[in-house]
Design a protein around this motif. Structure first.
Motif, PDB file in Angstrom:
ATOM      1  N   CYS A  95       0.823  -1.214   0.000  1.00 46.89           N
ATOM      2  CA  CYS A  95       0.000   0.000   0.000  1.00 46.89           C
ATOM      3  C   CYS A  95       0.856   1.262   0.000  1.00 46.89           C
ATOM      4  O   CYS A  95       0.453   2.296  -0.533  1.00 46.89           O
ATOM      5  N   TYR A  96       2.027   1.203   0.597  1.00 46.68           N
ATOM      6  CA  TYR A  96       2.936   2.360   0.587  1.00 46.68           C
ATOM      7  C   TYR A  96       3.645   2.465  -0.757  1.00 46.68           C
ATOM      8  O   TYR A  96       3.836   3.567  -1.291  1.00 46.68           O
ATOM      9  N   PHE A 111       7.396  11.020  -0.191  1.00 49.27           N
ATOM     10  CA  PHE A 111       7.211   9.758   0.515  1.00 49.27           C
ATOM     11  C   PHE A 111       8.354   8.781   0.208  1.00 49.27           C
ATOM     12  O   PHE A 111       8.713   7.971   1.070  1.00 49.27           O
ATOM     13  N   SER A 112       8.925   8.862  -0.968  1.00 46.60           N
ATOM     14  CA  SER A 112      10.099   8.044  -1.262  1.00 46.60           C
ATOM     15  C   SER A 112      11.276   8.474  -0.390  1.00 46.60           C
ATOM     16  O   SER A 112      12.044   7.631   0.104  1.00 46.60           O
ATOM     17  N   PHE A 113      11.414   9.777  -0.187  1.00 45.88           N
ATOM     18  CA  PHE A 113      12.478  10.277   0.684  1.00 45.88           C
ATOM     19  C   PHE A 113      12.285   9.792   2.115  1.00 45.88           C
ATOM     20  O   PHE A 113      13.261   9.419   2.787  1.00 45.88           O
ATOM     21  N   PHE A 114      11.042   9.786   2.601  1.00 48.36           N
ATOM     22  CA  PHE A 114      10.785   9.273   3.953  1.00 48.36           C
ATOM     23  C   PHE A 114      11.260   7.830   4.090  1.00 48.36           C
ATOM     24  O   PHE A 114      11.866   7.452   5.099  1.00 48.36           O
ATOM     25  N   ALA A 115      10.975   7.014   3.085  1.00 48.43           N
ATOM     26  CA  ALA A 115      11.378   5.607   3.147  1.00 48.43           C
ATOM     27  C   ALA A 115      12.900   5.467   3.125  1.00 48.43           C
ATOM     28  O   ALA A 115      13.482   4.720   3.918  1.00 48.43           O
ATOM     29  N   ILE A 116      13.555   6.215   2.217  1.00 50.49           N
ATOM     30  CA  ILE A 116      15.012   6.118   2.105  1.00 50.49           C
ATOM     31  C   ILE A 116      15.686   6.666   3.364  1.00 50.49           C
ATOM     32  O   ILE A 116      16.706   6.134   3.815  1.00 50.49           O
ATOM     33  N   PHE A 117      15.126   7.707   3.964  1.00 51.01           N
ATOM     34  CA  PHE A 117      15.714   8.318   5.161  1.00 51.01           C
ATOM     35  C   PHE A 117      15.794   7.321   6.303  1.00 51.01           C
ATOM     36  O   PHE A 117      16.765   7.296   7.061  1.00 51.01           O
ATOM     37  N   THR A 118      14.772   6.465   6.435  1.00 53.41           N
ATOM     38  CA  THR A 118      14.781   5.483   7.527  1.00 53.41           C
ATOM     39  C   THR A 118      15.829   4.398   7.317  1.00 53.41           C
ATOM     40  O   THR A 118      16.192   3.696   8.271  1.00 53.41           O
ATOM     41  N   MET A 119      16.300   4.236   6.083  1.00 50.33           N
ATOM     42  CA  MET A 119      17.378   3.278   5.837  1.00 50.33           C
ATOM     43  C   MET A 119      18.727   3.814   6.314  1.00 50.33           C
ATOM     44  O   MET A 119      19.643   3.040   6.584  1.00 50.33           O
ATOM     45  N   LEU A 120      18.840   5.134   6.417  1.00 45.94           N
ATOM     46  CA  LEU A 120      20.111   5.756   6.766  1.00 45.94           C
ATOM     47  C   LEU A 120      20.192   6.170   8.225  1.00 45.94           C
ATOM     48  O   LEU A 120      21.269   6.148   8.825  1.00 45.94           O
ATOM     49  N   PHE A 121      19.068   6.569   8.818  1.00 47.99           N
ATOM     50  CA  PHE A 121      19.067   7.102  10.180  1.00 47.99           C
ATOM     51  C   PHE A 121      17.933   6.470  10.977  1.00 47.99           C
ATOM     52  O   PHE A 121      16.887   6.116  10.428  1.00 47.99           O
ATOM     53  N   ASN A 122      18.151   6.348  12.297  1.00 47.19           N
ATOM     54  CA  ASN A 122      17.090   5.895  13.192  1.00 47.19           C
ATOM     55  C   ASN A 122      17.244   6.600  14.530  1.00 47.19           C
ATOM     56  O   ASN A 122      18.273   7.227  14.809  1.00 47.19           O
ATOM     57  N   GLY A 123      16.225   6.502  15.351  1.00 54.88           N
ATOM     58  CA  GLY A 123      16.208   7.233  16.615  1.00 54.88           C
ATOM     59  C   GLY A 123      16.980   6.585  17.738  1.00 54.88           C
ATOM     60  O   GLY A 123      17.121   7.178  18.814  1.00 54.88           O
ATOM     61  N   GLY A 124      17.481   5.375  17.539  1.00 53.03           N
ATOM     62  CA  GLY A 124      18.204   4.690  18.597  1.00 53.03           C
ATOM     63  C   GLY A 124      17.311   3.743  19.383  1.00 53.03           C
ATOM     64  O   GLY A 124      16.079   3.767  19.268  1.00 53.03           O
ATOM     65  N   LEU A 125      17.938   2.920  20.189  1.00 47.61           N
ATOM     66  CA  LEU A 125      17.223   1.863  20.899  1.00 47.61           C
ATOM     67  C   LEU A 125      16.297   2.406  21.979  1.00 47.61           C
ATOM     68  O   LEU A 125      15.154   1.952  22.113  1.00 47.61           O
ATOM     69  N   ILE A 126      16.746   3.384  22.770  1.00 43.67           N
ATOM     70  CA  ILE A 126      15.943   3.868  23.899  1.00 43.67           C
ATOM     71  C   ILE A 126      14.675   4.570  23.433  1.00 43.67           C
ATOM     72  O   ILE A 126      13.570   4.266  23.922  1.00 43.67           O
ATOM     73  N   PRO A 127      14.728   5.535  22.502  1.00 42.53           N
ATOM     74  CA  PRO A 127      13.470   6.129  22.012  1.00 42.53           C
ATOM     75  C   PRO A 127      12.543   5.099  21.375  1.00 42.53           C
ATOM     76  O   PRO A 127      11.322   5.168  21.541  1.00 42.53           O
ATOM     77  N   TRP A 128      13.136   4.161  20.634  1.00 42.82           N
ATOM     78  CA  TRP A 128      12.337   3.090  20.024  1.00 42.82           C
ATOM     79  C   TRP A 128      11.601   2.288  21.087  1.00 42.82           C
ATOM     80  O   TRP A 128      10.409   2.020  20.960  1.00 42.82           O
ATOM     81  N   TYR A 129      12.295   1.939  22.154  1.00 45.59           N
ATOM     82  CA  TYR A 129      11.675   1.181  23.243  1.00 45.59           C
ATOM     83  C   TYR A 129      10.592   1.998  23.941  1.00 45.59           C
ATOM     84  O   TYR A 129       9.501   1.487  24.248  1.00 45.59           O
ATOM     85  N   PHE A 149       8.292  -4.949  12.686  1.00 41.95           N
ATOM     86  CA  PHE A 149       8.726  -5.451  11.387  1.00 41.95           C
ATOM     87  C   PHE A 149       7.682  -5.227  10.291  1.00 41.95           C
ATOM     88  O   PHE A 149       7.803  -5.800   9.207  1.00 41.95           O
ATOM     89  N   LEU A 150       6.691  -4.403  10.559  1.00 39.01           N
ATOM     90  CA  LEU A 150       5.638  -4.224   9.563  1.00 39.01           C
ATOM     91  C   LEU A 150       6.104  -3.426   8.355  1.00 39.01           C
ATOM     92  O   LEU A 150       5.509  -3.539   7.281  1.00 39.01           O
ATOM     93  N   GLY A 151       7.109  -2.618   8.524  1.00 40.71           N
ATOM     94  CA  GLY A 151       7.591  -1.809   7.407  1.00 40.71           C
ATOM     95  C   GLY A 151       9.081  -1.956   7.204  1.00 40.71           C
ATOM     96  O   GLY A 151       9.850  -1.928   8.167  1.00 40.71           O
ATOM     97  N   SER A 152       9.510  -2.099   5.963  1.00 43.55           N
ATOM     98  CA  SER A 152      10.927  -2.157   5.611  1.00 43.55           C
ATOM     99  C   SER A 152      11.142  -1.287   4.386  1.00 43.55           C
ATOM    100  O   SER A 152      10.525  -1.522   3.332  1.00 43.55           O
ATOM    101  N   ALA A 153      11.997  -0.278   4.516  1.00 40.10           N
ATOM    102  CA  ALA A 153      12.230   0.641   3.400  1.00 40.10           C
ATOM    103  C   ALA A 153      12.789  -0.092   2.184  1.00 40.10           C
ATOM    104  O   ALA A 153      12.444   0.231   1.038  1.00 40.10           O
ATOM    105  N   PHE A 154      13.647  -1.067   2.424  1.00 43.07           N
ATOM    106  CA  PHE A 154      14.236  -1.801   1.301  1.00 43.07           C
ATOM    107  C   PHE A 154      13.163  -2.497   0.481  1.00 43.07           C
ATOM    108  O   PHE A 154      13.135  -2.389  -0.759  1.00 43.07           O
ATOM    109  N   TRP A 155      12.249  -3.215   1.148  1.00 45.65           N
ATOM    110  CA  TRP A 155      11.219  -3.933   0.409  1.00 45.65           C
ATOM    111  C   TRP A 155      10.194  -2.985  -0.193  1.00 45.65           C
ATOM    112  O   TRP A 155       9.601  -3.289  -1.242  1.00 45.65           O
ATOM    113  N   ILE A 156       9.987  -1.836   0.421  1.00 47.00           N
ATOM    114  CA  ILE A 156       9.109  -0.835  -0.190  1.00 47.00           C
ATOM    115  C   ILE A 156       9.683  -0.375  -1.526  1.00 47.00           C
ATOM    116  O   ILE A 156       8.959  -0.241  -2.523  1.00 47.00           O
TER     117      ILE A 156
END
Length: 300
Positions: A95-96, A111-129, A149-156
């Motif tokens: 759907c994405y 929206f393509s930039f949003f997907a690619i951005f998550t492949m390069l940067f993330n918020g870290g383990l503590i904010p994620w938790y 695991f519902l979303g993966s930028a690579f597979w998108i």
């Protein structure tokens, strides 16, 4: 200059021999794991690992199935997570990917930039938790094992490329002329034509959910929600702790107990239990796998 359209017979034989040896090299470790799991612990300690058990033994599996209800329950949890997680993740990523594959969607680059951005940067383990625990309140729930695991930028991006290169534009235009909306076009035309790439993504998502033991370790407290991988991980930790702690062994012996921990064979039996069920997923996806990856990766 005459163009060579095929390979010689000698080249074909060499390639077949190479891939046969390579496949055998991949299978031998699995065969060895299964053989050791059916061996006697004493033989393993004395003679090491062998492909043919000297004395056939089921002690490792008897040890694992002492609490067989926990294993059955863990398999049930694992199957629920795999089925629900795989279906939802493939649907959400499709759907994405579909809108950003359409040239008439004005915000596809954003929206393509949003997907690619998550492949390069993330918020870290503590904010994620903190997001999953304090905001979404998913701690100690099965959804905590599914949502990350519902979303993966690579597979998108793979799905987007497949939709761009393999779904004919005139087919979508004809559906629009016939009065079909975007949702009906997506469900009735795009998804059926995308079976190869969807099956390929589903295979990798199934493997991802099956092999994961990190999410249960982080989020799950209730033992009834343990997955197979995490249950085996905990059992292996307990065996190693008891085997490497002489104080515990001495106390158990002093109280009249007897310690019989087939540690080496149990490790291999856990490997067999972890590998075995997922092998049955491959025949279902095999006919779509190569075609889906090839068609989905024609262009960047």
């Amino acid at each position: 200059m005459k163009q060579v359209s095929g390979t010689s017979r000698a080249s074909q034989i060499a390639l077949n021999a190479f891939f046969a040896l390579y496949s055998l090299n991949c299978l031998l470790p699995i065969v060895l794991i299964a053989a050791v799991s059916f061996s006697s612990e004493t033989d393993i300690i004395r003679d090491g690992y062998k492909f043919i058990p000297q004395n056939f033994s089921l002690e490792a599996y008897k040890f694992l199935f002492i609490d067989w209800m926990a294993i059955v329950r863990a398999y049930g949890v694992q199957l629920f997570v795999i089925v629900v997680g795989t279906l939802l993740s493939v649907l959400m990523m499709a759907c994405y990917a579909y809108p950003i594959s359409r040239p008439d969607f004005p915000h596809r680059r954003v929206f393509s930039f949003f997907a690619i951005f998550t492949m390069l940067f993330n918020g870290g383990l503590i904010p994620w938790y903190m997001v999953y625990v304090n905001i979404l309140h998913l701690k100690d729930t099965l959804w905590a094992l599914i949502m990350p695991f519902l979303g993966s930028a690579f597979w998108i991006l793979v799905l987007r490329t497949f939709f761009q290169t393999s779904i004919p534009g005139p087919v979508i235009e004809s559906a629009r002329i016939d009065g079909a909306g975007e949702l009906k076009t997506f469900l009735s035309i795009v998804l059926p034509l995308s079976t190869p790439v969807l099956a390929s993504v589903a295979l990798f998502q199934t493997l991802l959910y099956w092999n994961d033991f990190f999410l249960p370790m982080v989020f799950i407290v209730d033992q009834e929600k343990y997955t197979v991988q995490y249950l085996m991980y905990k059992a292996l930790q307990n065996i190693q702790f008891i085997a490497q702690n002489p104080t515990i062994a001495a106390e158990i012996t002093r109280s009249g107990g007897v310690i019989t921990l087939p540690s080496e064979t149990v490790r291999m039996a856990m490997g067999v239990m972890g590998i075995g069920p997922i092998v049955f997923a491959y025949p279902f996806f095999q006919r779509y796998f190569v075609k889906g990856l090839t068609l989905g990766a024609v262009k960047g």
